[in-house]
Design an enzyme around this catalytic site. Structure first.
Site, PDB file in Angstrom:
ATOM      1  N   SER A  50       0.821  -1.201   0.000  1.00 32.13           N
ATOM      2  CA  SER A  50       0.000   0.000   0.000  1.00 32.13           C
ATOM      3  C   SER A  50       0.868   1.270   0.000  1.00 32.13           C
ATOM      4  CB  SER A  50      -0.966  -0.051   1.187  1.00 32.13           C
ATOM      5  OG  SER A  50      -2.034   0.859   1.017  1.00 32.13           O
ATOM      6  N   ASP A  76     -10.098  -5.184  -3.803  1.00 32.32           N
ATOM      7  CA  ASP A  76      -9.509  -4.137  -2.953  1.00 32.32           C
ATOM      8  C   ASP A  76     -10.351  -2.872  -3.053  1.00 32.32           C
ATOM      9  OD1 ASP A  76      -7.887  -2.209  -1.722  1.00 32.32           O
ATOM     10  OD2 ASP A  76      -6.041  -3.177  -2.390  1.00 32.32           O
ATOM     11  N   HIS A  95      -7.958  -5.606   0.608  1.00 31.84           N
ATOM     12  CA  HIS A  95      -6.697  -4.861   0.808  1.00 31.84           C
ATOM     13  C   HIS A  95      -5.885  -5.569   1.896  1.00 31.84           C
ATOM     14  CE1 HIS A  95      -4.191  -1.375   0.171  1.00 31.84           C
ATOM     15  NE2 HIS A  95      -4.191  -1.078   1.460  1.00 31.84           N
TER      16      HIS A  95
END
Length: 222
Positions: A118, A172, A203
């Site tokens: 991320s 996600d 995610h």
């Protein structure tokens, strides 16, 4: 901002031969991914040291200015302006120092792998593709690229051939899969040695992905 990033480390039993620097996501810490090391099932012969730095604590605009560990501020959910470029550059410089510390200890850059999840992946891309020494690989998990339009002029030829693994969850909702694919497409367009993997997850990371990452790291550092 401090000049040195604190980190969690997982060291091999033998003399270190390779290093993986793994950057966490927003609000997490280096502790978040440290337990993944045994799950990767890397052979002891690889003698890989894992370094999990803690991002600096800063106010994050989209979280009402709450102070948390973040590699950069997120001022808006608009993807074009999501990453605060100055923050990205500052954090990339801090992580670069960690890479250089490992090099100073005698580990060549081509035995150092940069990974990020991320927000951490944004930094891994930003630093890895601009770094002036060839790295072992770049691992970009559930992430996107800051200023992809600038990469063509800012990239360093040292990492043009460096293998890049881009992995993303199909479901996600935090960083939509299309953003991960856009980064992958940009790398492909610029002639990078890039591999795409997608998984039926949100995610996060899943077991199949962890196995694929372990296999890929073995290939890069073996």
């Amino acid at each position: 901002m401090s000049t040195a990033l604190p980190y969690v480390e997982v060291n091999p039993q033998h003399k270190v031969e390779a290093v993986v620097i793994w950057l966490h996501g927003l609000g997490d810490s280096g502790n978040g991914f440290a337990p993944i090391v045994p799950e990767l099932k890397l052979p002891e012969s690889l003698a890989s040291r894992f370094v999990f730095p803690h991002a600096p604590v800063r106010p994050v605009t989209i979280n009402n200015g709450m102070q948390m560990r973040a590699w950069y501020d997120i001022k808006s959910l608009d993807f074009e302006n999501r990453a605060d470029v100055q923050g990205v550059e500052e954090s990339a410089a801090l992580v670069k120092k960690l890479v250089e510390e490992e090099m100073a200890r005698g580990i060549p850059a081509n035995r150092i792998l940069l990974a990020g999840f991320s927000q951490g992946g944004v930094i891994a891309y930003h630093l890895g593709l601009r770094f002036e020494h060839q790295l072992a690989g770049i691992l970009a998990l559930s992430t996107y690229m800051c200023q992809p339009q600038m990469l063509a002029e800012q990239r360093h030829e040292a990492n043009q051939e460096t293998p890049v693994l881009v992995a993303h969850g199909l479901y996600d909702e935090v960083v939509p899969c299309a953003l991960g694919k856009a980064a992958y497409n940009q790398l492909q367009k610029l002639g990078y040695n890039v591999l795409w993997r997608e998984y039926p997850m949100q995610h996060n990371v899943c077991m199949e992905e962890i196995q694929d990452i372990g296999h890929w790291i073995k290939q890069r550092l073996g």
